[in-house]
Scaffold this active site. Structure first.
Site, PDB file in Angstrom:
ATOM      1  CB  SER A   1      -6.071 -21.211  26.624  1.00  0.00           C
ATOM      2  OG  SER A   1      -5.783 -21.464  27.984  1.00  0.00           O
ATOM      3  CE  LYS A   2      -2.943 -26.147  21.739  1.00  0.00           C
ATOM      4  NZ  LYS A   2      -2.943 -26.656  20.395  1.00  0.00           N
ATOM      5  NE  ARG A   3       0.918 -22.721  28.039  1.00  0.00           N
ATOM      6  CZ  ARG A   3       1.701 -23.158  29.010  1.00  0.00           C
ATOM      7  NH1 ARG A   3       1.229 -23.233  30.236  1.00  0.00           N
ATOM      8  NH2 ARG A   3       2.931 -23.513  28.764  1.00  0.00           N
TER       9      ARG A   3
ATOM     10  NE  ARG B   1      -3.436 -31.012  27.934  1.00  0.00           N
ATOM     11  CZ  ARG B   1      -4.324 -30.275  27.365  1.00  0.00           C
ATOM     12  NH1 ARG B   1      -5.390 -29.922  28.002  1.00  0.00           N
ATOM     13  NH2 ARG B   1      -4.153 -29.893  26.137  1.00  0.00           N
TER      14      ARG B   1
END
Ligand code: GLU
Length: 493
Positions: A253-255, A468
């Site tokens: 997942s992109k998290r 990020r």
């Protein structure tokens, strides 16, 4: 002998995902190995979430990776159109045929009834699903309600008893009780098909012989099998691939990991290395060699050697493989790879336009323009200390822009400007102060060329990666902070 025809059928609802490239790779190799065809079909039946920009990016990303298709929306082919939004009349015809032959029915239930039903089922600990209410309507009543213009959907009939059995190339026989299979809506009230109807109709009409897709679709297989049966068609061979996972075994997942193919492109991964790495997800060469090309993979490919343990997508392993590819390239290919990456004149020209006014000597170019070529910047948390902003404000600025960036389908100077100005205003922070942490996160210095333009030039993926990175350094928001900040990014269109 059946001709092997495989397909990748992405829904254009976001960034091109590495999981799409992974599934496309296995479909591609299987088709090529058998001298068959590989088809690209765009599944854009979800009108609210599908966008042409996303479709464009998916096509570009797959082409960058080197996974070329024989038929598709851009190249055409004997079964065109390859975009589901252009095939509405076909699905309508089959939906009505299914009703006519008694395999599907009109359902007039309103959202409130379905919601109440769902809650009751939940309270009783049952699987949520349609209860067959409209199956009891008489033919006359259905005709009357349709004639009066009442809104309805078409649902498929599903047996309530027994067990559905189907074969999966990797998993053998799979059994799912029919009681767990919902009476799926096939055609929505607006006349558009759902994934299930469109997918089955297209796989049949496009003569797909093997459906190789992610394991998240296993539970859809009973509905599909039943639809093939109702329509009197042969079902393609099914093969559900294991899902890619984060190092902590959760679904990729992109998290936790960058998931956009464009991110890997921008960061300077070679498409050969990325495909090589994806090829190693659940599969290996017969001689266990780590480095292999797409051509090597096609030659040695054997779908039955895919292992089902969840393959882990680990960045350090990809880095290692990418380095190996770079090291072993001949100088001409290496140069070409760099040109293709960031050294194209079009990109350089944009960078030069930004730095020209700042240079005293040409050799200053690296100081002023270096950040346009870097991947991750080296930053220290202390650099973000600001006299007018609290550390929470700094983090909220970075996080809100990151969210805005993740939501935005469009990315150019105007859009970046709009996002920054709107967020600064909503957060009641002067634009000048709002921009301070962004200068650092994006350029690595407290002053640089205009940062909004830099963000537009660097591209959405690189901006996202840098925001990020800064947040990882300063601390990601807690649940409470996320909730408190979310309203600033609501409805940014
Ligand atoms: N449109 C589906 C997706 O986005 C395709 C699934 C399938 O391959 O059947 O993954």
């Amino acid at each position: 002998m059946t001709i092997v025809r495989t397909r990748i059928a992405p829904s254009p609802t976001g960034e091109p995902h590495v999981g799409t490239a992974y599934i496309a790779l296995f479909n591609f190799c299987f088709a090529r190995q058998h001298g068959g065809q590989f088809i690209l079909r765009i599944e854009d039946t979800d009108q609210q979430r599908s966008t042409p920009e996303s479709e464009q990016k998916i096509l570009e990303a797959l082409r960058w990776a080197g996974l070329n298709w024989d038929e598709g929306p851009d190249v055409g082919g004997p079964h065109a159109p390859y975009r589901q939004s252009e095939r509405g009349a076909i699905y309508l015809e089959y939906a009505h045929k299914l009703v006519h032959e008694g395999h599907a029915f009109h359902c007039f239930c309103k959202a409130e009834r379905l919601e109440a039903l769902r809650q009751q089922q939940q309270a009783r600990g049952e699987n949520p699903g349609y209860d067959g209410h409209c199956l009891q309507l008489s033919q006359a009543e259905v005709s009357e309600r349709l004639a009066s213009g009442e809104s309805s959907v078409i649902r498929m009939k599903v047996p309530r008893e027994g067990v559905c059995c189907f074969d999966d190339l990797l998993r053998g026989r799979i059994e799912i009780p029919w009681s767990q299979v919902d009476m799926q809506v096939l055609l929505k009230a607006d006349g558009l098909p759902t994934y299930h109807l469109a997918n089955v109709v297209d796989d049949h009409l496009m003569q797909i012989s093997h459906v190789i897709r992610g394991e998240e679709w296993i539970n859809s297989a009973p509905k599909h099998q039943l639809l093939y049966h109702y329509l009197g068609w042969q079902m393609p061979t099914l093969c559900h691939m294991p899902l890619l996972r984060n190092p902590d075994k959760s679904k990729l997942s992109k998290r936790k990991n960058p998931t956009s193919i464009l991110h890997y492109q921008r960061m300077g991964y070679l498409p050969e290395a990325l495909l090589n790495y994806l090829g190693r997800m659940g599969w290996s060469m017969p001689d266990e060699r780590e480095k292999f090309s797409l051509q090597d993979m096609i030659e040695a490919f054997d779908l039955s050697r895919v292992s089902l343990g969840g393959p882990i997508f680990a960045l350090d392993k990809l880095d290692w493989l990418n380095a190996l590819w770079i090291r072993e390239m001949n100088p001409q290919d290496f140069m070409q790879a760099l040109i293709r990456w960031r050294f194209q004149p079009a990109y350089i020209e944009q960078v030069l336009a930004q730095v020209q006014g700042r240079l005293q000597r040409l050799s200053d170019i690296v100081d002023w323009g270096g950040f346009f070529f870097r991947g991750q910047l080296s930053l220290q948390a202390e650099q973000f200390v600001h006299k007018k902003l609290s550390s929470t404000q700094v983090r909220s600025i970075l996080q809100c822009l990151l969210w805005a960036c993740e939501q935005s389908m469009l990315w150019d100077h105007e859009r970046v400007q709009f996002l920054c100005q709107t967020l600064a205003q909503r957060m009641e922070i002067k634009l000048r102060d709002f921009m301070a942490p962004l200068f650092l996160a994006i350029s690595g210095a407290s002053s640089s060329t205009p940062v909004m333009e830099a963000m537009a030039i660097l591209g959405q993926d690189m901006v996202r990666a840098r925001l990020r990175h800064a947040l990882d350094l300063l601390g990601r928001p807690s649940r409470e902070e996320e909730q408190a900040w979310a309203h600033w990014v609501a409805d940014l269109d």
